[in-house]
Motif scaffolding. Structure first.
Motif, short mmCIF file in Angstrom:
data_model
loop_
_atom_site.label_atom_id
_atom_site.label_comp_id
_atom_site.label_asym_id
_atom_site.label_seq_id
_atom_site.Cartn_x
_atom_site.Cartn_y
_atom_site.Cartn_z
N HIS A 1 -9.80 5.90 4.52
CA HIS A 1 -10.94 5.84 5.44
C HIS A 1 -11.99 4.97 4.76
O HIS A 1 -12.65 5.40 3.81
CB HIS A 1 -11.50 7.23 5.74
N ASN A 2 -12.09 3.71 5.23
CA ASN A 2 -12.90 2.69 4.56
C ASN A 2 -12.40 2.51 3.11
O ASN A 2 -11.25 2.79 2.83
CB ASN A 2 -14.38 3.05 4.65
N CYS A 3 -13.24 2.04 2.21
CA CYS A 3 -12.85 1.86 0.80
C CYS A 3 -11.51 1.12 0.66
O CYS A 3 -10.62 1.54 -0.06
CB CYS A 3 -12.79 3.21 0.08
N TRP A 4 -11.39 -0.02 1.37
CA TRP A 4 -10.14 -0.77 1.37
C TRP A 4 -9.71 -1.18 -0.03
O TRP A 4 -8.51 -1.23 -0.34
CB TRP A 4 -10.28 -2.03 2.24
N PHE A 5 -10.69 -1.45 -0.90
CA PHE A 5 -10.38 -1.90 -2.26
C PHE A 5 -9.68 -0.81 -3.07
O PHE A 5 -8.89 -1.11 -3.96
CB PHE A 5 -11.66 -2.36 -2.97
N GLU A 6 -9.98 0.46 -2.76
CA GLU A 6 -9.27 1.56 -3.43
C GLU A 6 -7.80 1.55 -3.04
O GLU A 6 -6.91 1.73 -3.88
CB GLU A 6 -9.90 2.91 -3.05
N THR A 7 -7.53 1.34 -1.77
CA THR A 7 -6.15 1.30 -1.29
C THR A 7 -5.38 0.15 -1.91
O THR A 7 -4.23 0.31 -2.36
CB THR A 7 -6.11 1.17 0.24
N VAL A 8 -5.99 -1.03 -1.97
CA VAL A 8 -5.33 -2.19 -2.56
C VAL A 8 -5.06 -1.96 -4.04
O VAL A 8 -3.97 -2.26 -4.56
CB VAL A 8 -6.18 -3.46 -2.35
N ALA A 9 -6.03 -1.39 -4.76
CA ALA A 9 -5.84 -1.10 -6.19
C ALA A 9 -4.74 -0.07 -6.40
O ALA A 9 -3.93 -0.18 -7.33
CB ALA A 9 -7.16 -0.62 -6.80
N CYS A 10 -4.71 0.95 -5.54
CA CYS A 10 -3.68 1.99 -5.64
C CYS A 10 -2.29 1.39 -5.45
O CYS A 10 -1.38 1.64 -6.26
CB CYS A 10 -3.95 3.07 -4.59
N CYS A 11 -2.11 0.59 -4.40
CA CYS A 11 -0.82 -0.02 -4.13
C CYS A 11 -0.44 -1.01 -5.24
O CYS A 11 0.72 -1.04 -5.68
CB CYS A 11 -0.84 -0.73 -2.79
N SER A 12 -1.40 -1.81 -5.70
CA SER A 12 -1.13 -2.79 -6.74
C SER A 12 -0.65 -2.13 -8.03
O SER A 12 0.26 -2.63 -8.70
CB SER A 12 -2.38 -3.63 -7.02
N SER A 13 -1.26 -0.98 -8.37
CA SER A 13 -0.84 -0.29 -9.59
C SER A 13 0.56 0.31 -9.43
O SER A 13 1.33 0.35 -10.39
CB SER A 13 -1.86 0.80 -9.96
N LEU A 14 0.89 0.74 -8.23
CA LEU A 14 2.26 1.22 -7.99
C LEU A 14 3.27 0.09 -8.18
O LEU A 14 4.29 0.25 -8.87
CB LEU A 14 2.37 1.77 -6.56
N TRP A 15 3.01 -1.06 -7.60
CA TRP A 15 3.93 -2.20 -7.72
C TRP A 15 4.01 -2.68 -9.16
O TRP A 15 5.07 -3.09 -9.62
CB TRP A 15 3.47 -3.33 -6.80
N ARG A 16 2.89 -2.64 -9.87
CA ARG A 16 2.86 -3.15 -11.24
C ARG A 16 3.78 -2.37 -12.16
O ARG A 16 4.38 -2.93 -13.08
CB ARG A 16 1.42 -3.08 -11.78
N HIS A 17 3.93 -1.06 -11.90
CA HIS A 17 4.68 -0.21 -12.83
C HIS A 17 6.06 0.18 -12.31
O HIS A 17 6.75 0.98 -12.95
CB HIS A 17 3.86 1.04 -13.15
N HIS A 18 6.47 -0.35 -11.17
CA HIS A 18 7.79 -0.04 -10.62
C HIS A 18 8.49 -1.34 -10.24
O HIS A 18 8.03 -2.05 -9.34
CB HIS A 18 7.68 0.87 -9.39
N ALA A 19 9.58 -1.61 -10.92
CA ALA A 19 10.35 -2.82 -10.62
C ALA A 19 11.17 -2.65 -9.34
O ALA A 19 11.47 -3.63 -8.65
CB ALA A 19 11.27 -3.16 -11.79
#
Length: 228
Positions: A17-35
């Motif tokens: 709910h709003n805070c789009w940058f939190e969502t992008v950071a959350c997804c980016s950290s997931l991708w960064r640590h999972h091949a």
């Protein structure tokens, strides 16, 4: 796109709910640590147009993006799980950062035994009523922290949808209590992934939400009415 073998059986559902940058950071950290490839479903719960469009712009086609009118995180969980076709689901707050790979361990825990419920951390709920209605003595009971909870779709279908009369708070506690009753389980049956793999940044999406205290009080009143 065909997924690499490994995490094709698990989907992460992330409400925002709003805070789009939190969502992008959350997804980016997931991708960064999972091949491995895995599915992410982002459910936008009535964000303003700017937040909604920025999230879609930066996440692009890597996630399944759903939108709904502002109805609260409980409705967003239900919407997200209903859109999942994998065997296992993880509900993850958008203010959570992955610091190590953790989805393989979560998937492994959920595959162990039937109707398991897994998470990252436990909390002791001391505000349950003394005349609490349940099969077990649950005053001061222990529950999974709601910011990261995993289960199978079969378990979800057996327990049912989250109770949307509790819009923001207490619905995860209510659902875990129903899980306990449905399968005659207790807090000793929760499964935890290894510590220090995720970092919860603490209610970033709700701390500025207007009327948050009133929503907490209303949701608690509904919870107590239901379980007393």
């Amino acid at each position: 796109m065909e997924m690499a073998k490994g995490l094709e059986e698990i989907t992460v559902v992330i409400p925002q709910h709003n805070c789009w940058f939190e969502t992008v950071a959350c997804c980016s950290s997931l991708w960064r640590h999972h091949a491995e490839e895995f599915q992410i479903v982002v459910v936008d719960d009535g964000s303003d147009a700017e937040n909604r469009e920025y999230a879609k712009k930066y996440l692009r086609s890597r996630v399944k993006f759903l939108s709904q009118k502002h109805r609260g995180v409980t409705a967003a969980w239900n919407r997200g799980v209903a859109a999942v076709d994998s065997e296992f689901v993880v509900l993850l707050n958008n203010d959570v950062m992955s610091v190590q790979a953790w989805l393989p361990e979560m998937q492994s825990l959920l595959k162990t035994g039937e109707h398991g419920l897994a998470g990252v951390a436990l909390r002791c709920e001391k505000r349950l009523p003394e005349n609490f209605r349940g099969q077990r003595q649950l005053v001061g009971a222990t529950f999974l922290e709601g910011w990261c909870v995993g289960f199978s779709r079969e378990t979800f279908e057996a327990v049912g949808f989250f109770d949307e009369s509790m819009k923001l708070y207490w619905s995860d506690t209510d659902w875990q209590l129903r899980w306990m009753q449905r399968f005659d389980c207790g807090s000793e049956d929760f499964r935890l992934i290894s510590s220090n793999r995720l970092r919860h940044r603490g209610h970033q999406s709700t701390q500025h939400l207007q009327g948050r205290l009133e929503i907490w009080q209303e949701d608690r009143a509904r919870f107590l009415e239901k379980w007393s």
